[in-house]
Design a protein around this motif. Sequence first.
Motif, mmCIF file in Angstrom:
data_model
loop_
_atom_site.group_PDB
_atom_site.id
_atom_site.type_symbol
_atom_site.label_atom_id
_atom_site.label_comp_id
_atom_site.label_asym_id
_atom_site.label_seq_id
_atom_site.Cartn_x
_atom_site.Cartn_y
_atom_site.Cartn_z
ATOM 1 N N VAL A 1 -14.770 18.095 -73.775
ATOM 2 C CA VAL A 1 -14.620 16.853 -74.525
ATOM 3 C C VAL A 1 -15.858 15.955 -74.370
ATOM 4 C CG1 VAL A 1 -13.334 14.656 -74.453
ATOM 5 C CG2 VAL A 1 -12.102 16.825 -74.600
ATOM 6 N N LEU A 2 -16.620 16.200 -73.317
ATOM 7 C CA LEU A 2 -17.754 15.321 -72.992
ATOM 8 C C LEU A 2 -18.708 15.122 -74.167
ATOM 9 C CD1 LEU A 2 -18.908 16.304 -69.399
ATOM 10 C CD2 LEU A 2 -17.717 14.228 -70.132
ATOM 11 N N HIS A 3 -19.007 16.193 -74.896
ATOM 12 C CA HIS A 3 -20.065 16.060 -75.908
ATOM 13 C C HIS A 3 -19.637 15.177 -77.087
ATOM 14 C CE1 HIS A 3 -18.899 18.794 -79.236
ATOM 15 N NE2 HIS A 3 -18.158 19.350 -78.313
ATOM 16 N N PHE A 4 -18.350 14.847 -77.154
ATOM 17 C CA PHE A 4 -17.925 13.912 -78.210
ATOM 18 C C PHE A 4 -18.226 12.455 -77.849
ATOM 19 C CE2 PHE A 4 -15.166 17.584 -79.381
ATOM 20 C CZ PHE A 4 -15.585 17.720 -80.683
ATOM 21 N N MET A 5 -18.933 12.252 -76.753
ATOM 22 C CA MET A 5 -19.452 10.905 -76.458
ATOM 23 C C MET A 5 -20.932 10.778 -76.796
ATOM 24 S SD MET A 5 -17.520 9.655 -73.031
ATOM 25 C CE MET A 5 -18.094 10.993 -71.983
ATOM 26 N N LEU A 6 -21.558 11.861 -77.237
ATOM 27 C CA LEU A 6 -22.996 11.820 -77.540
ATOM 28 C C LEU A 6 -23.242 11.265 -78.946
ATOM 29 C CD1 LEU A 6 -24.139 15.275 -76.100
ATOM 30 C CD2 LEU A 6 -24.346 13.019 -75.035
ATOM 31 N N PRO A 7 -24.394 10.668 -79.148
ATOM 32 C CA PRO A 7 -24.744 10.204 -80.502
ATOM 33 C C PRO A 7 -25.015 11.393 -81.416
ATOM 34 C CG PRO A 7 -26.609 9.923 -79.019
ATOM 35 C CD PRO A 7 -25.446 10.362 -78.168
ATOM 36 N N THR A 8 -24.779 11.223 -82.697
ATOM 37 C CA THR A 8 -25.034 12.277 -83.677
ATOM 38 C C THR A 8 -25.763 11.682 -84.884
ATOM 39 O OG1 THR A 8 -22.835 11.921 -84.610
ATOM 40 C CG2 THR A 8 -23.056 13.674 -82.978
ATOM 41 N N ARG A 9 -26.094 12.538 -85.835
ATOM 42 C CA ARG A 9 -26.900 12.129 -86.989
ATOM 43 C C ARG A 9 -26.410 10.833 -87.631
ATOM 44 N NH1 ARG A 9 -29.611 10.164 -90.018
ATOM 45 N NH2 ARG A 9 -30.443 10.862 -92.008
ATOM 46 N N TYR A 10 -25.115 10.721 -87.829
ATOM 47 C CA TYR A 10 -24.573 9.563 -88.549
ATOM 48 C C TYR A 10 -23.946 8.541 -87.615
ATOM 49 C CZ TYR A 10 -24.981 12.742 -92.529
ATOM 50 O OH TYR A 10 -25.449 13.604 -93.485
ATOM 51 N N CYS A 11 -23.926 8.815 -86.340
ATOM 52 C CA CYS A 11 -23.199 7.967 -85.388
ATOM 53 C C CYS A 11 -24.077 7.665 -84.181
ATOM 54 C CB CYS A 11 -21.914 8.687 -84.953
ATOM 55 S SG CYS A 11 -20.805 9.042 -86.339
ATOM 56 N N GLU A 12 -24.944 6.662 -84.326
ATOM 57 C CA GLU A 12 -25.919 6.351 -83.284
ATOM 58 C C GLU A 12 -25.268 5.508 -82.199
ATOM 59 O OE1 GLU A 12 -26.102 5.137 -86.429
ATOM 60 O OE2 GLU A 12 -28.072 5.482 -87.312
ATOM 61 N N SER A 13 -24.416 6.135 -81.414
ATOM 62 C CA SER A 13 -23.710 5.374 -80.383
ATOM 63 C C SER A 13 -24.668 4.890 -79.298
ATOM 64 C CB SER A 13 -22.595 6.224 -79.776
ATOM 65 O OG SER A 13 -23.071 7.504 -79.458
ATOM 66 N N ASP A 14 -25.832 5.511 -79.185
ATOM 67 C CA ASP A 14 -26.822 4.994 -78.246
ATOM 68 C C ASP A 14 -27.341 3.631 -78.719
ATOM 69 O OD1 ASP A 14 -27.892 6.370 -80.442
ATOM 70 O OD2 ASP A 14 -29.561 7.233 -79.351
ATOM 71 N N LEU A 15 -27.540 3.495 -80.017
ATOM 72 C CA LEU A 15 -28.048 2.221 -80.542
ATOM 73 C C LEU A 15 -26.959 1.156 -80.601
ATOM 74 C CD1 LEU A 15 -30.236 3.484 -83.539
ATOM 75 C CD2 LEU A 15 -30.959 2.955 -81.211
ATOM 76 N N LEU A 16 -25.736 1.554 -80.911
ATOM 77 C CA LEU A 16 -24.671 0.565 -81.109
ATOM 78 C C LEU A 16 -23.837 0.326 -79.847
ATOM 79 C CD1 LEU A 16 -23.494 1.377 -84.748
ATOM 80 C CD2 LEU A 16 -24.721 -0.645 -83.966
ATOM 81 N N GLY A 17 -24.210 0.951 -78.745
ATOM 82 C CA GLY A 17 -23.484 0.734 -77.498
ATOM 83 C C GLY A 17 -23.413 -0.733 -77.086
ATOM 84 N N PRO A 18 -24.539 -1.455 -77.077
ATOM 85 C CA PRO A 18 -24.469 -2.871 -76.681
ATOM 86 C C PRO A 18 -23.546 -3.705 -77.578
ATOM 87 C CG PRO A 18 -26.741 -2.094 -76.590
ATOM 88 C CD PRO A 18 -25.932 -0.993 -77.227
ATOM 89 N N VAL A 19 -23.557 -3.422 -78.877
ATOM 90 C CA VAL A 19 -22.646 -4.132 -79.780
ATOM 91 C C VAL A 19 -21.198 -3.808 -79.428
ATOM 92 C CG1 VAL A 19 -21.813 -4.275 -82.166
ATOM 93 C CG2 VAL A 19 -24.272 -4.323 -81.696
ATOM 94 N N ALA A 20 -20.924 -2.546 -79.201
ATOM 95 C CA ALA A 20 -19.554 -2.137 -78.856
ATOM 96 C C ALA A 20 -19.100 -2.852 -77.585
ATOM 97 C CB ALA A 20 -19.488 -0.612 -78.685
ATOM 98 N N GLN A 21 -19.975 -2.924 -76.611
ATOM 99 C CA GLN A 21 -19.636 -3.630 -75.373
ATOM 100 C C GLN A 21 -19.336 -5.100 -75.645
ATOM 101 O OE1 GLN A 21 -18.910 -2.699 -72.426
ATOM 102 N NE2 GLN A 21 -19.519 -0.539 -72.506
ATOM 103 N N GLN A 22 -20.177 -5.753 -76.477
ATOM 104 C CA GLN A 22 -19.968 -7.172 -76.747
ATOM 105 C C GLN A 22 -18.662 -7.429 -77.485
ATOM 106 O OE1 GLN A 22 -23.231 -9.141 -78.650
ATOM 107 N NE2 GLN A 22 -24.619 -8.865 -76.925
ATOM 108 N N LEU A 23 -18.392 -6.559 -78.467
ATOM 109 C CA LEU A 23 -17.222 -6.818 -79.302
ATOM 110 C C LEU A 23 -15.915 -6.403 -78.631
ATOM 111 C CD1 LEU A 23 -18.499 -5.640 -82.823
ATOM 112 C CD2 LEU A 23 -18.070 -7.995 -82.108
ATOM 113 N N PHE A 24 -15.949 -5.288 -77.903
ATOM 114 C CA PHE A 24 -14.681 -4.697 -77.449
ATOM 115 C C PHE A 24 -14.628 -4.437 -75.945
ATOM 116 C CE2 PHE A 24 -15.916 -2.994 -81.667
ATOM 117 C CZ PHE A 24 -15.017 -3.720 -82.434
ATOM 118 N N GLY A 25 -15.749 -4.697 -75.244
ATOM 119 C CA GLY A 25 -15.830 -4.323 -73.831
ATOM 120 C C GLY A 25 -14.832 -5.075 -72.956
#
Lengths: 273, 273, 273, 273
Positions: C97-121
């Motif tokens: 299941v681990l690799h479903f936390m990695l960023p992908t072509r359309y889902c830049e979770s590395d870039l949007l991590g700080p936003v996610a933390q601010q909004l929902f952390g």
Amino acid sequence: MQVDCSLAYALDGDCEFVFLIQAAMGTDQTLVEEELLLQPPLPYRTYTDERSGNRFLRLRAHAGVLELHYHAVVDRAADRVDLAAPEVPVHALPDEVLHFMLPTRYCESDLLGPVAQQLFGALPGGHARVSAICDWVHQHIDYRIGSTTATTTARDVFVQRSGVCRDFAHLALTFCRGLNIPARLVSAYAHFDEPPPDFHAVFEAYLGGRWMMFDPSRMAPVDQLVRLATGRDAKDVAFATIYGPARMVSMSPVLNVLAARADTIAHAPALPG
Amino acid sequence: MQVDCSLAYALDGDCEFVFLIQAAMGTDQTLVEEELLLQPPLPYRTYTDERSGNRFLRLRAHAGVLELHYHAVVDRAADRVDLAAPEVPVHALPDEVLHFMLPTRYCESDLLGPVAQQLFGALPGGHARVSAICDWVHQHIDYRIGSTTATTTARDVFVQRSGVCRDFAHLALTFCRGLNIPARLVSAYAHFDEPPPDFHAVFEAYLGGRWMMFDPSRMAPVDQLVRLATGRDAKDVAFATIYGPARMVSMSPVLNVLAARADTIAHAPALPG
Amino acid sequence: MQVDCSLAYALDGDCEFVFLIQAAMGTDQTLVEEELLLQPPLPYRTYTDERSGNRFLRLRAHAGVLELHYHAVVDRAADRVDLAAPEVPVHALPDEVLHFMLPTRYCESDLLGPVAQQLFGALPGGHARVSAICDWVHQHIDYRIGSTTATTTARDVFVQRSGVCRDFAHLALTFCRGLNIPARLVSAYAHFDEPPPDFHAVFEAYLGGRWMMFDPSRMAPVDQLVRLATGRDAKDVAFATIYGPARMVSMSPVLNVLAARADTIAHAPALPG
Amino acid sequence: MQVDCSLAYALDGDCEFVFLIQAAMGTDQTLVEEELLLQPPLPYRTYTDERSGNRFLRLRAHAGVLELHYHAVVDRAADRVDLAAPEVPVHALPDEVLHFMLPTRYCESDLLGPVAQQLFGALPGGHARVSAICDWVHQHIDYRIGSTTATTTARDVFVQRSGVCRDFAHLALTFCRGLNIPARLVSAYAHFDEPPPDFHAVFEAYLGGRWMMFDPSRMAPVDQLVRLATGRDAKDVAFATIYGPARMVSMSPVLNVLAARADTIAHAPALPG
């Protein structure tokens, strides 16, 4: 050259319009006649930006339909093409020209500088180098209507390899800036057989101490354009900037090259167009 | 070839680590000896992804310092270089290879496809075309440490014209995918004289029915690498993926090429390693 | 639930197709009947990816028209919604299941991590947090057909605040990954009154030890979908990946929710749909 | 307020410099004394851009070291803060202010307009709305030196949630433009206890018929700055734009707030400056 431009908008409420649809006045263009008609008749104000020579038309319109008709006859002096025009060293550039080497919204010359150096840095400078840039853009960018939007930049076009006239001009002028050649965008009326009538965009590079026009899309001869506005990039020369709930309903900017008339020739003797 | 890798981290709290630092096992590599040391000693778990052959090391560490030492001796079969290897037509590609033509986080082959076609589409296919891609990347991308970050993509590198080994590999494999040549990233230990020891990244293209390795950075001969992990792009083969408040304090992945020993060759097959 | 899907393509030459249009088989779906018709009749091959359960249909077609009709009747077990499902701490996540936390072509979770933390952390974890993410996406992203393209990513959608179902799912799952909640995209047949029939995209988050489905677009109840394929993001679950000169001529994926039948109920007693 | 600014560069060849390091002259600032020293002594030229009031210093230097020392004592009129200042409706904006609503290289107000509307569109207009923008930026963007580069834009900062003073100002002014509030960047000398001396960047919004200064980084009171230059964004107000092979060796822009002197206070209002 005769310009006939009609624009129509549907407004859902009060809107402020800033148009740049009037032929520019300056050394290379002479207005022979000009007429502007608004339907419904509305008060408007025109003013000319001293630095760019752009002739702004500003007005406020209310909910309903707004139609605008512009007609002009313009004499255009033949462009003095100087194939031997050299680049001007940065230390010799006039102060007011310097800022045309800076990156802008659609022209990220800071990002594309290394590419410009790789592709064109080793070529002989001057008119030949800017021509080589135009050739490269013409050969590598696919003219495709609908492939770009209002927010597409030169970097996008460089990567996706498609665009319209505005994108061709943006990319070419971005390369120029990346090589320390000042460059700016010019909007214009042009005569196309194909595609249907639209505003045209070309660019100017500062060579040999003056601005010289280039059209990397090669859609129309640059001496058969009527110049509208000049700016850093497309956002400075938009034919209409609108604040409020308006939709464009139709657009028809038509340029016809008239047969040379004796009285016109008197004003601009060398005119072929 | 002998690998000695030391990593040290400072942890401000509990962290979960997933390492990919162990030499891969497979047809082209044989483990002769291997040792893993954790300081402080901690329980860990290793597992091998069946599809990629990647050997994961997973562990949980607590606030303080974590040190990891990995030592291995590996025999590497010489790469069978086949300069005449053809591209495999898409309809003949094995099912499990197809997804290596898709774009990934760092390799936007959808965006760079038109560029790949322009630059390499007219060349003869196969090994020669992939070599041409590597040549282009080597000639046009400036190797510059610090010019890219963990979020830099192939498109960025194509525009900015600088990067490190990982960026070279990403751009080259993105071009391959843009030409319908399956391609994947490989992380490795390599021996550099310069710059200081670091993990290396190269790529593999699927040619002539098998994966062939290429190094567009030309930093080390591809048959003097020790393969670590294989994946779609760098995020799949990161030597360490960390969840929690950890900072890397030092890193020293060293590869030394040992003289070939008769006894090593003799023992290789029997090793459990 | 009854699926009837028709696709038609115009081909200018040989093309390789990889379709993902068949209802997935698995614990929550039971195939009652299924039929696939190709016009012209062509050999094809189907295979199931063991890991994802995706059922690929691969075929080669020649110049001309290709039509594909797929019909299926599927029983879908009611989703066990567990509003109290907690997030699984990273160290307790299964390896696969681990690799479903990695960023992908359309889902830049590395870039949007700080936003996610601010909004929902700061919110309580688990089902409630993922629901809050879906609410946020539903409230802040404008559903607008044509506002995105095949290359639009979660970051783009976060900035431009508009998109379609796929973009809603991409953004929501990217936020999940940015919070270390594994998340993946699911393509599906769904019944819409409006807009016209199209494939649907939702996502699953890993909560309480299993995958739970969410639809931030709220276009259809998640227990009235027929699942097609599951993947890291849209490129893994495209209903058609085409290599060659083909244009889609028409598309009509229709889902009808049948009245519950006695024999069906026998297999999945709790089924409302 | 006393400014002492030293800059040193190492040049590998001829370079053209355009500096914007001199205190601006205008209604809110009065130069009491000013001194400029170049080492080696070199001819230079200064000129003031009529429209922006920016005081350019242009010079050509040769291979070797270039040092520049600037000293000035400036009286700054206290900013008339008007918390009730309203936004000016677009149709009432002066012509020369309009272009400060356009997107620029670092301020993509076209892209961030929808976000600005969502976050601030429903708030009461005027000074309160711009203050709310500054509060949002201060609360959501992490001040982190090194997190951005010379090519970072407002969109990047909005996504990554970190930056330095220039990025704070860019993002805030981009939101203003997205709401049809004209806004521009201001570079300045400021007094910080922490971090070490650097040029500062703030922004001005057009409210109540004049430009009002805001500092979303809250690093220094806006009435204890010395204004340097004003522009569309950072590229217009760079303290040094360099054409040629130069590296900055050191930089030390220091502002000290002097005790108010009776005679200064007495004279300030009447000064023509």
